[in-house]
Enzyme design. Structure first.
Site, PDB file in Angstrom:
ATOM      1  N   ASP A 125       0.863  -1.172   0.000  1.00  0.00           N
ATOM      2  CA  ASP A 125       0.000   0.000   0.000  1.00  0.00           C
ATOM      3  C   ASP A 125       0.902   1.226   0.000  1.00  0.00           C
ATOM      4  OD1 ASP A 125      -1.647   2.195   0.776  1.00  0.00           O
ATOM      5  OD2 ASP A 125      -3.044   0.837   1.755  1.00  0.00           O
ATOM      6  N   THR A 199       2.647 -11.661  -9.042  1.00  0.00           N
ATOM      7  CA  THR A 199       1.740 -11.939  -7.948  1.00  0.00           C
ATOM      8  C   THR A 199       0.297 -11.875  -8.437  1.00  0.00           C
ATOM      9  OG1 THR A 199       1.413  -9.653  -7.227  1.00  0.00           O
ATOM     10  CG2 THR A 199       3.373 -10.790  -6.393  1.00  0.00           C
TER      11      THR A 199
END
Length: 260
Positions: A125, A199
């Site tokens: 984040d 990912t």
């Protein structure tokens, strides 16, 4: 909590390569393998590499397959996500993989000074309004420096232009040697097997037409760490799972149409 998540947590309690320590236990007894991961768990003297915020553990498992001569530990607080990589590595009999469920801020409770060789930070984040929570802020760099070997390496892979710009500025402000840097990884000629590991969330970003950024640098000792004093344009979307999916979908459509 759903039954599926409860089942995953139950599995994790049984996995021999997963370590989950409540803060109360950590505070009262400490972690017995701190400084002894190689001796007590991996049973070798190979370099230790961490993936911080590992999510489903794609990099932890993927890198461990590519580099059997290194040991890899995925770190995250989200146990249900971590279960995916933990299950796969256990089924594949991978002796150079472990998972640690804890907050990143507590790393020094689990690793001794100089015990870690490299750190991967994959799609964190960006914390655009909270500098101290950014995983490449000087607050975290000081902590990484204490557990890394001299000139230990940090990798950042991100979809966030804000995070990439901030990290590049932090690296420049502190005169840290840059080993690799690219702001559009999959349009470069430098993609290799390592950087090609994708990912789950990265695949979502790519599908939405977002570019992937990557920087690799040495985390050297500094008497004083300097926070970059620059204005950075904020991302027009939030991290995956908290974004406006319709906005991102429209951005992808617009980008595709503009190339026709």
């Amino acid at each position: 909590m759903g039954k599926n998540k409860l089942a995953k947590f139950a599995n994790m309690e049984e996995y021999p390569h997963v370590f989950q320590y409540p803060f109360s236990l950590l505070r009262d007894k400490g972690f017995e393998m701190k400084g002894k991961w190689n001796e007590l768990f991996f049973k070798n003297d190979h370099p230790i590499v961490l993936e911080l915020g590992c999510g489903k553990g794609e990099y932890t498992v993927g890198l461990a397959k590519l580099f059997p001569e290194k040991n890899f530990i995925g770190v995250d607080i989200k146990g249900a996500r971590m279960w995916t990589g933990a299950k796969q590595s256990l089924e594949d009999g991978m002796g150079n993989v472990a998972f640690l469920r804890t907050h990143i801020e507590l790393l020094e409770s689990f690793f001794a000074p100089g015990e870690v060789s490299e750190i991967w930070i994959t799609f964190p984040d960006p914390q655009m309004t909270k500098v101290n929570k950014r995983m490449t802020s000087t607050r975290f760099m000081k902590m990484y420096r204490r557990i890394l070997k001299p000139s230990g390496i940090i990798h950042l892979k991100t979809d966030s232009n804000f995070m990439f710009t901030y990290t590049s500025a932090m690296v420049e402000a502190n005169r840290l040697p840059v080993l690799f840097c690219n702001d559009d990884l999959y349009r470069s000629d430098l993609v290799d097997k390592i950087l090609g590991i994708k990912t789950y969330y990265e695949q979502q970003w790519i599908a939405r037409g977002l570019t992937i950024k990557y920087i690799k640098f040495e985390c050297q000792d500094r008497d004083e760490w300097i926070e970059p004093d620059i204005e950075i344009e904020q991302d027009s979307y939030r991290s995956y799972g908290r974004n406006n999916s319709q906005t991102l979908t429209q951005q992808a459509i617009d980008k595709k149409n503009s190339t026709k």
